[in-house]
Enzyme design. Structure first.
Site, PDB file in Angstrom:
ATOM      1  N   HIS A 308      -0.406  -1.929   2.052  1.00 48.17           N
ATOM      2  CA  HIS A 308       0.696  -2.155   1.551  1.00 48.17           C
ATOM      3  C   HIS A 308       2.275  -3.338   1.905  1.00 48.17           C
ATOM      4  O   HIS A 308       2.460  -2.837   2.731  1.00 48.17           O
ATOM      5  CB  HIS A 308       1.316  -0.804   1.271  1.00 48.17           C
ATOM      6  CG  HIS A 308       2.008  -0.388   0.261  1.00 48.17           C
ATOM      7  ND1 HIS A 308       3.512  -0.978  -0.439  1.00 48.17           N
ATOM      8  CD2 HIS A 308       1.477   0.174  -1.007  1.00 48.17           C
ATOM      9  CE1 HIS A 308       4.139  -0.242  -0.847  1.00 48.17           C
ATOM     10  NE2 HIS A 308       3.223  -0.071  -2.035  1.00 48.17           N
ATOM     11  N   ASP A 366      -3.255   2.811  -4.877  1.00 48.64           N
ATOM     12  CA  ASP A 366      -4.434   2.058  -6.265  1.00 48.64           C
ATOM     13  C   ASP A 366      -5.614   2.205  -5.451  1.00 48.64           C
ATOM     14  O   ASP A 366      -6.879   1.359  -6.669  1.00 48.64           O
ATOM     15  CB  ASP A 366      -3.692   0.388  -5.786  1.00 48.64           C
ATOM     16  CG  ASP A 366      -2.250   0.391  -6.183  1.00 48.64           C
ATOM     17  OD1 ASP A 366      -2.119   0.610  -7.710  1.00 48.64           O
ATOM     18  OD2 ASP A 366      -1.883  -0.218  -5.483  1.00 48.64           O
TER      19      ASP A 366
END
Length: 431
Positions: A308, A366
């Protein structure tokens, strides 16, 4: 907020300047460089604003190194366990958790604003049948200012409040109707006796010919997804809303700009990319070649859903959403969630491999959210639409905070010009 200073010396001229150090409640100290150009004639250079604080904010805090996400001081894990999405919306908008009476009133207000003006149906009919739902959403939200001109005065606190209520309430209807239009099905109107999340699923999947009752576990899972995506500090779309709003554009236009920013695959489309990757891996039946490709510096392939931009530890949202994934597979069975077994195997391999451990490439939110949405029967082109639905409250909270900030200015980033120096003009017949 305490204040200290650092001394900056221009080695060319010998001139010195004292720059204040601003210290917030949490997070890294921030150097106030606003006087740098005036005093020394320099700009700062920070592509992507990776080291730049663009504003003061009291809404969301992230510590990427420790894997911490908090809304208004409350850890996301606590809110996910004890609150529903509308309660989180109230918190983000107002700064405090609601009392029972306040939550009931807020819920009632949101339910009262879920309907869309009937003329907006004509906007849907103007799109091609295969238009992307995000394209429809950008257009419809931007058009709201033409229908609700009684709440577009950005300097009026009551107008700002009403526009916030309207967008939070109407976004599920706008999103669901985008899906219905793409399917050629009749629009389903919202129902005041359903919860926020139940209402969205009802408008998505109900048809006039039969009764539809949302699966309670789907409702729980979707409410969690909305809560986890409600805000995420100064990300690309939130910064877009702030930048757009800094010109005093109406809130509907500012949020439409945020939706457009979220549409980019590097921002809101990550969970869709995860599904496509898992489908490809599942089709081949062999994970190892994909692991090898991800570790090959000469191969552009990368594992989607790992790592991330902010989190350098395990994404706290991923831990929460992983649990609901397993609840779904226990109820539906692996045959209805074929990608989950691939995802679990991929996660195990990646998190045990030194290459990924050293680089702190942990699964992010996600990685799981797309699997859950797929299990609900939601198509991939709706994934980012649901992200936008969830993030609306974050956008409008930041916009409202900015409009009340006395230090807020119209956004005007500077640049490092690398073009041609001054040139003489040559008449066209001499070129």
């Amino acid at each position: 907020m305490s204040k200290d200073t650092i001394t900056l010396t221009d080695n060319t001229t010998g001139k010195q300047i004292e720059l204040p150090i601003l210290r917030g409640t949490k997070g890294a100290p921030t150097v106030d460089v606003r006087s740098l150009y005036k005093e020394l004639g320099y700009f700062t250079y920070d592509p992507g604003f990776m080291s730049t604080a663009s504003c003061r904010s009291a809404i969301t805090f992230i510590d990427g190194a420790k894997g911490i996400l908090m809304y208004r001081g409350y850890p996301i894990e606590v809110l996910a366990e004890h609150s529903n999405y509308l309660e989180v919306c109230f918190l983000l908008l107002n700064g405090e958790l609601p009392t029972r009476e306040e939550l009931n009133e807020f819920t009632s207000i949101i339910q009262d604003h879920t309907m869309l003006h009937e003329a907006l149906q004509n906007f849907y009919n103007g799109f091609r049948h295969d238009a992307h739902p995000m394209a429809i959403m950008v257009g419809i939200v931007g058009a709201l200012s033409a229908f609700y001109q009684d709440s577009t005065d950005v300097h009026d606190a009551r107008h700002r409040e009403i526009s916030a209520f309207r967008m939070i309430a109407k976004m599920p209807t706008i999103a669901a109707w985008s899906y219905k239009y793409s399917m050629g099905q009749p629009f389903v109107y919202p129902k005041a006796n359903l919860s926020y999340t139940e209402n969205f699923l009802h408008m998505m999947f109900a048809v006039p010919t039969e009764e539809y009752t949302p699966n309670p576990l789907f409702v729980k899972a979707l409410d969690l997804i909305l809560t986890l995506h409600a805000d995420h500090e100064q990300n690309a779309s939130t910064s877009t809303v702030r930048l757009t709003g800094s010109s005093e554009a109406n809130p509907f236009a500012a949020v439409a700009a945020g939706i457009a920013s979220l549409w980019g695959p590097a921002h809101g489309g990550a969970n869709e990319a995860v599904i496509r990757m898992l489908e490809e891996i599942t089709a081949t039946g062999d994970i190892q070649p994909f692991i090898d490709r991800a570790k090959d510096r000469d191969d552009s392939f990368r594992l989607m859903g790992f790592g991330h931009r902010v989190y350098k530890n395990y994404d706290p949202r991923a831990k929460l959403i992983r649990e609901i994934c397993h609840q779904l597979v226990n109820e539906l069975g692996t045959e209805k969630m074929p990608l989950l077994s691939t995802a679990m195997e991929l996660e195990k391999v990646a998190t045990e491999d030194e290459y990924f451990i050293q680089r702190k490439l942990y699964p992010n939110v996600d990685f799981y959210s797309g699997i859950i949405l797929s299990a609900m029967g939601i198509p991939m082109n709706m994934f980012t639409v649901i992200f936008a639905l969830a993030r609306t409250v974050g956008w409008i909270s930041h916009w409202n905070e900015m409009m009340q900030d006395p230090e807020s200015r119209i956004g005007r980033p500077r640049q490092l010009y690398v073009g041609k120096d001054t040139r003489d003009y040559i008449p066209i017949d001499q070129r």
